[in-house]
Design an enzyme around this catalytic site. Structure first.
Site, short mmCIF file in Angstrom:
data_model
loop_
_atom_site.label_atom_id
_atom_site.label_comp_id
_atom_site.label_asym_id
_atom_site.label_seq_id
_atom_site.Cartn_x
_atom_site.Cartn_y
_atom_site.Cartn_z
N ASP A 38 0.80 -1.22 0.00
CA ASP A 38 0.00 0.00 0.00
C ASP A 38 0.84 1.27 0.00
O ASP A 38 1.99 1.30 0.43
CB ASP A 38 -0.96 0.00 1.19
CG ASP A 38 -0.27 -0.24 2.53
OD1 ASP A 38 0.77 -0.94 2.56
OD2 ASP A 38 -0.76 0.25 3.56
N GLU A 47 -0.52 -2.23 5.28
CA GLU A 47 0.47 -2.12 6.36
C GLU A 47 0.36 -0.77 7.05
O GLU A 47 0.60 -0.65 8.25
CB GLU A 47 1.89 -2.33 5.82
CG GLU A 47 2.96 -2.43 6.90
CD GLU A 47 3.42 -1.10 7.45
OE1 GLU A 47 3.76 -1.02 8.66
OE2 GLU A 47 3.43 -0.10 6.69
#
Length: 436
Positions: free
Chosen positions: A110, A168
């Site tokens: 991400d 994350e």
């Protein structure tokens, strides 16, 4: 065999492993040459993929196109690819041509809500979203590692699980995500892994690796404190209960937990990040909300500090006749490198990079959800220097963060050797050990 029993068996093997001479743990020269050849063959493609990911960043739990690209690269190679793990995550399994244990390696996918200011020709095309934490590099390195090791599949002793993890940086409000969800959905269970590896880019000199044998990052939890007072006219404070004054005392008193109630050798950080309350300048506020984080390295401090916090809040509000609401939300645990596994992998790193390029990592109070993976299986997490010659030391999460791409083939080389050494040595040592 239970998870705990299997882990004890793994640790027994690793304990023996640390006593072996370095030569016994090294990948043979022919395999090393093959790794180098495969890296050279795929380097241009992997860098091209990294630039594509950088140009097309996706926020947490929204990594749809990133996951689709990774799956499209691995499925034709024969990997067992499971998609939709933890919403957008991928679990890709490479089964070697020879029997042996299983290990895993993780990359996060991400990006962050940051407007890029690097001026790169391949800068983000998504306004307000940027790979400012280097997850595009992580995904590219682990994808490249999978491609290289797939070429060595016939001689591979065991199985490698490649994890491409969403969120994350934290799931959006009201959603779950990240490593915790991947663990709960069995990402490390089929097959059960005996060790899990991960890394993060860091604004350190290119080619340097930083390693710690224990704590790597802090546990990061959050809290919300609501002070409930009583409204009154500012000219008649005696008729109210001033939530602003009470909140101010709470903020000051909370700082004594770290400075006076905690062991100075056991680091902790307590931060009040926001204070919101009141409606007008001439009205006694009846409500103030404090939000913040608690960061700790030890489980003892992680359990003790929230209790001390609520005691302070309860007593201060009680003095003034106010009420309160205290909400504590556990977040990421501390990333903890298994000491035996870390010791076992050090000769691999030193052999690849040279002793002067393997530096000690001082535990920091940042957070990383790799911790959930390392709680499931013995973990090894390191930092890879990506600051090129003459480059400024731009921090992570900065709008100008720009890793040197020469770190990508180096990261692939490091992961290939770590994973192969872990499989080879455990296969050799565990022939008579339970659970292998």
């Amino acid at each position: 065999m239970s998870t705990r029993t299997r882990h004890l068996a793994v640790l027994a093997v690793l304990a023996v492993l640390t006593g072996l001479p370095a030569a016994a743990r090294a990948v043979d020269p022919k395999t090393s040459q093959r790794i180098e050849a495969e890296i050279e063959k795929s380097k241009a493609e992997i860098i091209k993929i990294r630039r594509f990911l950088h140009m097309n960043p996706e926020l947490s739990n929204r990594e749809v196109e990133t996951a689709r690209l990774i799956a499209a690269k691995l499925q034709p190679l024969g990997f067992e690819v499971r998609t939709g793990v933890a919403k957008t995550g991928i679990v890709a399994i490479l089964r070697g041509g020879q029997p042996g244990p299983a290990v895993a390696v993780r990359a996060d996918m991400d990006a962050l809500p940051v407007q890029e200011e690097t001026g790169l020709p391949y800068r983000s095309l998504n306004p307000g979203v940027m790979h400012a934490c280097g997850h595009d590099v992580h995904s590219s390195v682990v994808l490249g590692t999978a491609m290289v090791l797939n070429a060595l599949k016939p001689s591979l002793k065991g199985t490698i699980t490649f994890l491409f993890q969403p969120a994350e940086e934290g799931a959006p409000a009201g959603e779950e995500g990240g490593a915790d969800v991947m663990v709960r959905e069995g990402a490390l269970d089929y097959p059960p892994v005996s060790a899990v590896f991960g890394f993060h880019v860091w604004p350190e000199t290119l080619g340097t690796v930083l390693v710690a044998p224990g704590n790597v990052t802090a546990a990061a939890d959050s809290f919300t404190i609501t002070v409930k007072g009583k409204s009154a006219h500012g000219a008649r404070p005696q008729e109210g209960i001033d939530a602003v004054v009470i909140a101010s005392e709470i903020v000051t008193a909370l700082q004594t937990i770290v400075s006076r109630a905690s062991d100075p050798t056991d680091p902790a950080v307590l931060t009040i990040g926001t204070i919101n309350g009141g409606t007008r300048r001439n009205i006694i506020a009846d409500r103030v909300v404090l939000e913040g984080t608690i960061r700790t390295l030890s489980e003892a401090s992680r359990k003790k500090i929230p209790l001390l916090m609520e005691s302070i809040v309860k007593n201060i509000t009680g003095i003034y006749g106010a009420g309160y609401q205290y909400e504590y939300v556990p977040g990421n645990p501390s990333v903890f490198n298994n000491p035996e596994l870390a010791a076992a992998m050090m000769p691999t790193l030193i052999g690849l990079l040279g002793k002067d390029k393997v530096a000690p990592w001082k535990p920091q109070m940042i957070a990383e959800d790799f911790a959930f993976l390392a709680r499931k299986a013995p973990g090894f997490y390191f930092f890879l220097g990506v600051r090129g010659p003459g480059q400024a030391a731009t921090p992570l999460h900065s709008a100008t963060f720009s890793p040197d791409e020469r770190a990508i083939p180096l990261g692939i080389r490091i992961l290939c050797h770590l994973l192969l050494d872990a499989l080879d040595t455990q296969s050799a040592l565990a022939a008579g050990s339970p659970g292998f």
